[in-house]
Design a protein around this motif. Structure first.
Motif, mmCIF file in Angstrom:
data_model
loop_
_atom_site.group_PDB
_atom_site.id
_atom_site.type_symbol
_atom_site.label_atom_id
_atom_site.label_comp_id
_atom_site.label_asym_id
_atom_site.label_seq_id
_atom_site.Cartn_x
_atom_site.Cartn_y
_atom_site.Cartn_z
ATOM 1 N N LYS A 1 6.649 3.140 9.181
ATOM 2 C CA LYS A 1 5.753 2.068 9.597
ATOM 3 C C LYS A 1 5.064 1.505 8.357
ATOM 4 C CE LYS A 1 5.120 3.850 14.137
ATOM 5 N NZ LYS A 1 4.305 4.054 15.277
ATOM 6 N N HIS A 2 5.074 0.184 8.258
ATOM 7 C CA HIS A 2 4.425 -0.483 7.130
ATOM 8 C C HIS A 2 3.024 -0.901 7.558
ATOM 9 C CE1 HIS A 2 8.100 -0.628 4.779
ATOM 10 N NE2 HIS A 2 8.738 -0.940 5.886
ATOM 11 N N ARG A 3 2.102 -0.678 6.654
ATOM 12 C CA ARG A 3 0.726 -1.078 6.924
ATOM 13 C C ARG A 3 0.419 -2.366 6.207
ATOM 14 N NH1 ARG A 3 -1.584 4.835 5.807
ATOM 15 N NH2 ARG A 3 -0.923 5.778 7.751
ATOM 16 N N LYS A 4 -0.372 -3.195 6.859
ATOM 17 C CA LYS A 4 -0.811 -4.435 6.214
ATOM 18 C C LYS A 4 -1.797 -4.099 5.127
ATOM 19 C CE LYS A 4 -0.219 -7.450 10.162
ATOM 20 N NZ LYS A 4 -0.860 -8.410 11.050
ATOM 21 N N LYS A 5 -1.719 -4.833 4.052
ATOM 22 C CA LYS A 5 -2.636 -4.603 2.925
ATOM 23 C C LYS A 5 -3.845 -5.449 3.061
ATOM 24 C CE LYS A 5 0.881 -3.195 -0.270
ATOM 25 N NZ LYS A 5 1.481 -3.378 -1.550
#
Length: 110
Positions: free
Chosen positions: A106-110
């Motif tokens: 899962k990619h997290r928003k920066k």
């Protein structure tokens, strides 16, 4: 205005250089390419009335109105999208890809 730009009433315009004009309609081959189907399938669409307004030239060639072909293309895309949506819904309900999706980071928003 220059003389070249002004055309007298008794002069005729030169015919366009494009051999197939919009008003001529599309050949079976052109319709097949536009619809991404075979020429045989275009003939089937003509025979079953899906493509309407086709005419036969003096040479025996079939011409299909471009608007009719584009309308058919829109209908085909709608049916394809509906089928795709139903397939995605079925795979979601069955959980067919849950295991594969669990392994995707899962990619997290920066």
């Amino acid at each position: 205005m220059s003389k070249e730009k002004v055309m007298s009433d008794n002069q005729q315009q030169e015919p366009p250089t494009n051999p197939i004009q919009v008003s001529d309609g599309l050949t079976i081959e052109q319709a097949a390419r536009l619809l991404f189907v075979s020429q045989a399938h275009v003939r089937t669409l003509l025979a079953d009335g899906t493509l309407i307004g086709a005419r036969t030239t003096q040479d025996g060639d079939v011409r299909i109105p471009r608007a009719t072909v584009l309308s058919c293309k829109t209908q085909i895309r709608a049916v394809q999208q509906e089928g795709l949506d139903r397939m995605i819904g079925a795979t979601d309900r069955m959980g067919l890809y849950d295991a594969e999706a669990a392994d995707i980071p899962k990619h997290r928003k920066k």
